[in-house]
Structure formats: C-alpha cells, structure tokens
Design a protein around this motif. Structure first.
Motif, PDB file in Angstrom:
ATOM      1  N   ILE A   1      39.588  -1.114  41.038  1.00 38.62           N
ATOM      2  CA  ILE A   1      38.677  -1.943  41.862  1.00 38.62           C
ATOM      3  C   ILE A   1      37.488  -2.653  41.376  1.00 38.62           C
ATOM      4  O   ILE A   1      37.399  -1.334  40.642  1.00 38.62           O
ATOM      5  CB  ILE A   1      38.052  -0.317  43.842  1.00 38.62           C
ATOM      6  N   TYR A   2      37.441  -3.060  42.420  1.00 42.83           N
ATOM      7  CA  TYR A   2      35.911  -4.071  41.757  1.00 42.83           C
ATOM      8  C   TYR A   2      34.758  -3.197  42.009  1.00 42.83           C
ATOM      9  O   TYR A   2      33.934  -3.101  43.918  1.00 42.83           O
ATOM     10  CB  TYR A   2      35.854  -5.029  41.783  1.00 42.83           C
ATOM     11  N   LEU A   3      33.194  -2.573  40.980  1.00 43.01           N
ATOM     12  CA  LEU A   3      32.195  -1.839  41.412  1.00 43.01           C
ATOM     13  C   LEU A   3      31.225  -2.743  42.594  1.00 43.01           C
ATOM     14  O   LEU A   3      31.387  -3.998  41.676  1.00 43.01           O
ATOM     15  CB  LEU A   3      31.815  -0.887  41.064  1.00 43.01           C
TER      16      LEU A   3
ATOM     17  N   SER B   1      34.640  -0.003  46.860  1.00 44.64           N
ATOM     18  CA  SER B   1      33.453  -0.314  46.004  1.00 44.64           C
ATOM     19  C   SER B   1      31.775  -0.042  45.742  1.00 44.64           C
ATOM     20  O   SER B   1      30.860  -0.176  44.513  1.00 44.64           O
ATOM     21  CB  SER B   1      32.889  -2.135  46.081  1.00 44.64           C
ATOM     22  N   LEU B   2      31.604   1.071  46.643  1.00 40.73           N
ATOM     23  CA  LEU B   2      30.563   2.047  46.134  1.00 40.73           C
ATOM     24  C   LEU B   2      30.916   3.516  46.466  1.00 40.73           C
ATOM     25  O   LEU B   2      30.294   4.059  47.975  1.00 40.73           O
ATOM     26  CB  LEU B   2      29.387   1.220  47.709  1.00 40.73           C
TER      27      LEU B   2
ATOM     28  N   PRO C   1      40.934   3.655  38.888  1.00 41.44           N
ATOM     29  CA  PRO C   1      40.401   2.668  38.459  1.00 41.44           C
ATOM     30  C   PRO C   1      39.283   1.810  39.104  1.00 41.44           C
ATOM     31  O   PRO C   1      40.005   1.076  39.704  1.00 41.44           O
ATOM     32  CB  PRO C   1      41.917   1.639  37.919  1.00 41.44           C
ATOM     33  N   VAL C   2      38.640   1.244  37.971  1.00 40.86           N
ATOM     34  CA  VAL C   2      36.866   0.694  38.500  1.00 40.86           C
ATOM     35  C   VAL C   2      37.187  -0.846  37.051  1.00 40.86           C
ATOM     36  O   VAL C   2      37.495  -0.818  36.118  1.00 40.86           O
ATOM     37  CB  VAL C   2      36.252   1.430  38.652  1.00 40.86           C
ATOM     38  N   ARG C   3      36.616  -1.982  38.466  1.00 37.11           N
ATOM     39  CA  ARG C   3      35.965  -2.870  36.736  1.00 37.11           C
ATOM     40  C   ARG C   3      34.547  -2.651  37.509  1.00 37.11           C
ATOM     41  O   ARG C   3      34.077  -2.638  38.860  1.00 37.11           O
ATOM     42  CB  ARG C   3      36.641  -4.269  37.408  1.00 37.11           C
ATOM     43  N   TYR C   4      33.480  -2.341  36.100  1.00 35.87           N
ATOM     44  CA  TYR C   4      32.433  -2.530  36.435  1.00 35.87           C
ATOM     45  C   TYR C   4      31.853  -3.934  36.557  1.00 35.87           C
ATOM     46  O   TYR C   4      32.435  -5.324  36.026  1.00 35.87           O
ATOM     47  CB  TYR C   4      31.112  -1.543  35.465  1.00 35.87           C
TER      48      TYR C   4
END
Length: 189
Positions: A5-7, A100-101, A179-182
């Motif tokens: 997930i893009y943050l 995303s938040l 899983p995230v993408r900063y």
C-alpha cells in the motif's frame, strides 16, 4: 499476491488516474491482487493508486460494516472507470480512515446520496443510486482516482493539528502490519 500500500506523501496518491479500456493487460490478475491486498490489510475498499497504479479501478467489499450500516450488507463491487453524480446537498460528517493514512481518522462531511455509473471487470455497464455509508465508501475510494485524500475534506486547522502524524508517515516512522511503500526520500542539496 499481496501488494504494498502506498502511504501518504507518495506522489502517486496525488495524480489523476487514467481511464481503463478492455485491452488492459492482465486485468484479472491485477483485480485478484487488489482483492487479496485489501482483505489482508483489513480495508473495505482499495483504489488502484493505493497500490501505485494510476488507473481508474476500485474494489469495495462493504459487508464488513453491514451490521452497523445495513446498506453495506452483502455489497461487493469492482468499479472500473466509475463516475459519481451528487444527488441532493444533504451532507453528514463521519469519521473516515484510509489504508494510505494508517492509524488516522478524521471527521469528513460527504453527501448522503449519489448516482454511480461504472463498468465491471467484464466491462458491462452499471448504474445505481447509492445512499448512506455505502455512498461514503464509494466517494472515498473514487476520490483516490482524482488524486484526493479524505484529509483534503477537513479544515486547514485540522490538517495543521495532525501535521506531526502526517510527517511521521512521510518520514517512514509509521509502521503497520501490511506491506507498504513510503514516499521517496528527498535528496538534500
């Protein structure tokens, strides 16, 4: 496959998404991955920009909140190229959160009644009037396709009050169980 997930802070979340046509490569796989990612992250909706794709695609399974909001019971959508028409001007403020938040929620005013037009995964057209919390979920997810986040609907003062939490996300100091993408780090000159 679970996708990151893009943050908040990542530029992909602020871009306007492009229309999807029937020739979209590997659409079924992308949709399967979006559903898996949304369920794993315990969301009720996921828009393609949240996985780094600026395509007009949204998946929603609102059934998880169906006990509290009956209009959501059993409601599951794949929305491709959705269009929203606002019906009436009655708004209600409710708390919203977003994958995303992470760990944030804010009171957001939204209209209660919309007309939604979209095509499904087979590019069959649909149109439906939607009300209540289900309309809120649809508006929230479709905002992502326009490069908007729910915090954009809050007051500037409120955004200033949560600035520290937003900066923690941007700086990569917020950790979650999916899983995230900063946001990319800015280079110092």
């Amino acid at each position: 496959m679970k996708l990151p997930i893009y943050l908040y802070g990542h530029p992909v979340l602020r871009a306007v998404s492009k229309e999807v046509d029937p020739g979209y490569p590997e659409l079924k796989k992308l949709l399967d991955d979006m559903w898996e990612t949304m369920y794993y992250s315990e969301g009720v909706g996921l828009a393609a920009p949240q996985i780094g794709r600026n395509d007009r695609i949204v998946v929603i399974d609102a059934d998880a909140v169906g006990d509290s909001f009956p209009e959501c019971a059993g409601r599951k959508f794949t929305l491709i190229n959705p269009e929203i028409e606002i019906l009436g001007d009655q708004t209600v403020s409710r708390n919203e959160g977003c994958l995303s938040l992470p760990d944030l929620s804010e009171s957001v005013p939204r209209v209660e009644h919309i007309r939604l037009k979209w095509v499904d995964e087979n590019f069959e057209p649909h149109e439906e009037e939607i009300s209540g919390f289900l309309a809120r979920i649809v508006q929230h997810e479709c905002d992502h396709l326009e490069g908007k986040l729910y915090i954009d609907h809050t007051s500037p003062i409120r955004r200033q009050l949560i600035r520290g939490k937003l900066n923690a996300i941007i700086d990569g100091r917020k950790h979650v169980d999916y899983p995230v993408r900063y946001a990319p780090k800015k280079r110092k000159s």
